[in-house]
Motif scaffolding. Structure first.
Motif, PDB file in Angstrom:
ATOM      1  N   GLY A  59       0.826  -6.053  15.840  1.00  0.00           N
ATOM      2  CA  GLY A  59       1.657  -4.864  16.082  1.00  0.00           C
ATOM      3  C   GLY A  59       2.504  -4.490  14.890  1.00  0.00           C
ATOM      4  N   ARG A  60       3.111  -5.463  14.257  1.00  0.00           N
ATOM      5  CA  ARG A  60       4.008  -5.192  13.128  1.00  0.00           C
ATOM      6  C   ARG A  60       3.243  -4.787  11.871  1.00  0.00           C
ATOM      7  N   THR A  61       2.038  -5.334  11.692  1.00  0.00           N
ATOM      8  CA  THR A  61       1.227  -4.958  10.529  1.00  0.00           C
ATOM      9  C   THR A  61       0.697  -3.539  10.684  1.00  0.00           C
ATOM     10  N   ILE A  62       0.342  -3.151  11.913  1.00  0.00           N
ATOM     11  CA  ILE A  62      -0.090  -1.771  12.177  1.00  0.00           C
ATOM     12  C   ILE A  62       1.002  -0.784  11.782  1.00  0.00           C
ATOM     13  N   LEU A  63       2.247  -1.118  12.098  1.00  0.00           N
ATOM     14  CA  LEU A  63       3.381  -0.245  11.780  1.00  0.00           C
ATOM     15  C   LEU A  63       3.802  -0.328  10.316  1.00  0.00           C
ATOM     16  N   ASN A  64       3.104  -1.168   9.543  1.00  0.00           N
ATOM     17  CA  ASN A  64       3.416  -1.367   8.122  1.00  0.00           C
ATOM     18  C   ASN A  64       4.773  -2.043   7.915  1.00  0.00           C
ATOM     19  N   LEU A  65       5.241  -2.767   8.932  1.00  0.00           N
ATOM     20  CA  LEU A  65       6.471  -3.550   8.794  1.00  0.00           C
ATOM     21  C   LEU A  65       6.163  -4.861   8.064  1.00  0.00           C
ATOM     22  N   LEU A  66       4.897  -5.291   8.151  1.00  0.00           N
ATOM     23  CA  LEU A  66       4.396  -6.432   7.381  1.00  0.00           C
ATOM     24  C   LEU A  66       3.288  -5.925   6.474  1.00  0.00           C
ATOM     25  N   GLU A  67       3.251  -6.425   5.252  1.00  0.00           N
ATOM     26  CA  GLU A  67       2.223  -5.980   4.301  1.00  0.00           C
ATOM     27  C   GLU A  67       0.867  -6.554   4.691  1.00  0.00           C
ATOM     28  N   PRO A  68      -0.150  -5.705   4.865  1.00  0.00           N
ATOM     29  CA  PRO A  68      -1.462  -6.208   5.292  1.00  0.00           C
ATOM     30  C   PRO A  68      -2.178  -6.975   4.187  1.00  0.00           C
ATOM     31  N   THR A  69      -3.026  -7.920   4.588  1.00  0.00           N
ATOM     32  CA  THR A  69      -3.868  -8.660   3.649  1.00  0.00           C
ATOM     33  C   THR A  69      -5.229  -7.991   3.505  1.00  0.00           C
ATOM     34  N   GLY A  70      -5.669  -7.336   4.571  1.00  0.00           N
ATOM     35  CA  GLY A  70      -6.972  -6.665   4.557  1.00  0.00           C
ATOM     36  C   GLY A  70      -7.077  -5.681   5.699  1.00  0.00           C
ATOM     37  N   GLY A  71      -8.125  -4.851   5.652  1.00  0.00           N
ATOM     38  CA  GLY A  71      -8.374  -3.906   6.732  1.00  0.00           C
ATOM     39  C   GLY A  71      -7.762  -2.539   6.507  1.00  0.00           C
ATOM     40  N   ALA A  72      -7.901  -1.687   7.520  1.00  0.00           N
ATOM     41  CA  ALA A  72      -7.420  -0.306   7.428  1.00  0.00           C
ATOM     42  C   ALA A  72      -6.828   0.139   8.763  1.00  0.00           C
ATOM     43  N   VAL A  73      -5.830   1.026   8.679  1.00  0.00           N
ATOM     44  CA  VAL A  73      -5.216   1.618   9.876  1.00  0.00           C
ATOM     45  C   VAL A  73      -5.072   3.121   9.670  1.00  0.00           C
ATOM     46  N   GLU A  74      -5.552   3.885  10.654  1.00  0.00           N
ATOM     47  CA  GLU A  74      -5.375   5.345  10.664  1.00  0.00           C
ATOM     48  C   GLU A  74      -4.558   5.719  11.883  1.00  0.00           C
ATOM     49  N   PHE A  75      -3.582   6.610  11.680  1.00  0.00           N
ATOM     50  CA  PHE A  75      -2.750   7.071  12.784  1.00  0.00           C
ATOM     51  C   PHE A  75      -2.726   8.591  12.807  1.00  0.00           C
ATOM     52  N   ASP A  76      -3.139   9.162  13.929  1.00  0.00           N
ATOM     53  CA  ASP A  76      -3.128  10.617  14.110  1.00  0.00           C
ATOM     54  C   ASP A  76      -3.859  11.339  12.973  1.00  0.00           C
ATOM     55  N   VAL A  83      -6.844  -1.528   2.589  1.00  0.00           N
ATOM     56  CA  VAL A  83      -6.628  -2.553   1.557  1.00  0.00           C
ATOM     57  C   VAL A  83      -7.848  -2.693   0.647  1.00  0.00           C
ATOM     58  N   GLU A  84      -9.042  -2.710   1.225  1.00  0.00           N
ATOM     59  CA  GLU A  84     -10.268  -2.894   0.437  1.00  0.00           C
ATOM     60  C   GLU A  84     -10.456  -1.769  -0.587  1.00  0.00           C
ATOM     61  N   LYS A  85     -10.110  -0.538  -0.201  1.00  0.00           N
ATOM     62  CA  LYS A  85     -10.258   0.601  -1.109  1.00  0.00           C
ATOM     63  C   LYS A  85      -9.026   0.812  -1.990  1.00  0.00           C
ATOM     64  N   GLY A  86      -7.968   0.028  -1.740  1.00  0.00           N
ATOM     65  CA  GLY A  86      -6.740   0.145  -2.523  1.00  0.00           C
ATOM     66  C   GLY A  86      -5.968   1.417  -2.233  1.00  0.00           C
ATOM     67  N   LEU A  87      -6.115   1.939  -1.013  1.00  0.00           N
ATOM     68  CA  LEU A  87      -5.416   3.185  -0.633  1.00  0.00           C
ATOM     69  C   LEU A  87      -4.237   2.860   0.268  1.00  0.00           C
ATOM     70  N   TYR A  88      -3.055   3.371  -0.105  1.00  0.00           N
ATOM     71  CA  TYR A  88      -1.836   3.148   0.675  1.00  0.00           C
ATOM     72  C   TYR A  88      -1.071   4.462   0.780  1.00  0.00           C
ATOM     73  N   ILE A  89      -0.488   4.694   1.936  1.00  0.00           N
ATOM     74  CA  ILE A  89       0.289   5.912   2.136  1.00  0.00           C
ATOM     75  C   ILE A  89       1.516   5.913   1.233  1.00  0.00           C
ATOM     76  N   GLU A  93       5.915   9.685   2.590  1.00  0.00           N
ATOM     77  CA  GLU A  93       5.108  10.056   3.759  1.00  0.00           C
ATOM     78  C   GLU A  93       5.261   9.034   4.878  1.00  0.00           C
ATOM     79  N   MET A  94       5.322   7.750   4.516  1.00  0.00           N
ATOM     80  CA  MET A  94       5.470   6.687   5.504  1.00  0.00           C
ATOM     81  C   MET A  94       6.810   6.807   6.217  1.00  0.00           C
ATOM     82  N   ARG A  95       7.850   7.175   5.462  1.00  0.00           N
ATOM     83  CA  ARG A  95       9.177   7.348   6.056  1.00  0.00           C
ATOM     84  C   ARG A  95       9.156   8.456   7.103  1.00  0.00           C
ATOM     85  N   ALA A  96       8.459   9.538   6.775  1.00  0.00           N
ATOM     86  CA  ALA A  96       8.349  10.665   7.716  1.00  0.00           C
ATOM     87  C   ALA A  96       7.522  10.261   8.941  1.00  0.00           C
TER      88      ALA A  96
END
Length: 331
Positions: A59-76, A83-89, A93-96
């Motif tokens: 839950g906390r990694t999904i919310l980006n409260l913990l830094e992920p080690t791998g994988g991807a999350v899309e919201f809305d 992580v694999e593609k090196g793409l981070y919000i 934008e994350m604050r908003a």
């Protein structure tokens, strides 16, 4: 089928184990180790499993409260990280986006700052996100406290003046004040008395209908999950072993771990009896998980393939997935 609000793909969170004066890494604790699921807009997804299986970390990694080690999350429709593609919000934008994604913490005593009064606690996010300031922010705080079953004039009081159930209502009001779309309930009823648990669950259901909310509900209480959640994911040692609709999962479990977990639910009648499945051995260490299926060390249905090859979540029906090599033979 509704619109997909949250998509989690291969999520991983590993905590390094450090040793000695130089804090050299000597391995890692694989708290979450490749979790994938989706949550539809307006639904409740339950996450269950034994203590230490990685539910709260997920839950906390999904919310980006913990830094992920791998994988991807899309919201809305927006990528938070891959992580694999090196793409981070972007941080701005994350604050908003934080306005739309909130969390209700497990411990109502530790989650409220004892030095701040209730008005300041609930209005903190309102001011931070420039929704309102001054008296307007306080009036919004009063409105949400009243929606959560508390008196609006309690804003000058401090957390120590409230009971555990009242504190959790304050935590819910704080999360709700930013008018989010998605809320992670990190075992929000675990620290409360049983009678208060029912009140908080009913409150969360009422607020869901009123504000069209979507929940990720993390819990140990399988009885509550059965009637509260639309869909349920069962976690074991950092992985999902079974996912299905609440109705289907509680009616027809396919994974031996799910069967054992659900057999522990107490019966409602004192004279009724059920076959309790007692698992042998202890949960393996997430720092050194077994090869192949992580559950094979405790599974009576274990075969040679279970010790060698890790099972993947496979679709059994449209809404039911299981990660087990022998699920057909078992059932």
């Amino acid at each position: 089928m509704g619109k997909e609000l949250l998509k989690v793909s291969g999520l991983k969170k590993h905590f390094p184990i450090r040793n000695g004066v130089l804090s050299l890494s000597k391995g890692s604790i694989k708290a979450v180790d490749g979790v994938s699921f989706t949550i539809e807009d307006g639904s409740i997804f339950g996450l269950v499993g034994e203590s230490g299986c990685g539910k709260s970390t997920t839950g906390r990694t999904i919310l980006n409260l913990l830094e992920p080690t791998g994988g991807a999350v899309e919201f809305d429709g927006k990528l938070i990280f891959d992580v694999e593609k090196g793409l981070y919000i972007d941080k701005k934008e994350m604050r908003a986006l934080r306005r739309k994604m909130q969390i209700i913490f497990q411990d109502p005593y530790a989650s409220l700052d004892p030095r701040m009064n209730i008005g300041d606690i609930v209005s903190e996010g309102i001011k931070k996100h420039h929704i309102a300031t001054g008296m307007e922010a306080m009036n919004i705080s009063k409105e949400f406290l009243e929606l959560c079953g508390l008196e609006g004039n309690c804003i000058k009081r401090f957390p120590h003046e409230f009971s555990g159930g009242q504190r959790q209502r304050i935590g819910i009001a704080r999360a709700l004040a930013l008018q989010p779309k998605f809320i992670v309930g990190d075992e929000p009823i675990a620290a409360l008395d049983v009678s208060i648990q029912a009140q908080v669950i009913n409150l969360m259901l009422q607020l869901k209908e009123k504000f069209k909310l979507t929940y990720l509900f993390i819990s140990h209480d399988l009885g509550v999950v059965r009637y509260f959640c639309d869909k349920v994911g069962v976690m074991y040692l950092g992985n999902l072993v079974e996912v299905g609709t609440s109705e289907e999962l509680f009616k027809d479990q396919l994974h031996p771990y799910t069967k054992a977990l659900l057999s522990a639910i107490p019966t409602s009648h004192p004279l009724s009896r059920k076959n309790r499945i007692i698992l042998k051995g202890d949960v393996p260490s997430p720092a050194n998980p077994p090869k192949g299926c992580k559950f094979h060390t405790r599974c009576i249905h274990c075969t040679s393939i279970c010790r060698e090859k890790e099972p993947v979540l496979q679709e059994v029906s449209a809404q039911h997935l299981v990660a087990c090599h022998n699920w057909k033979a078992i059932n």
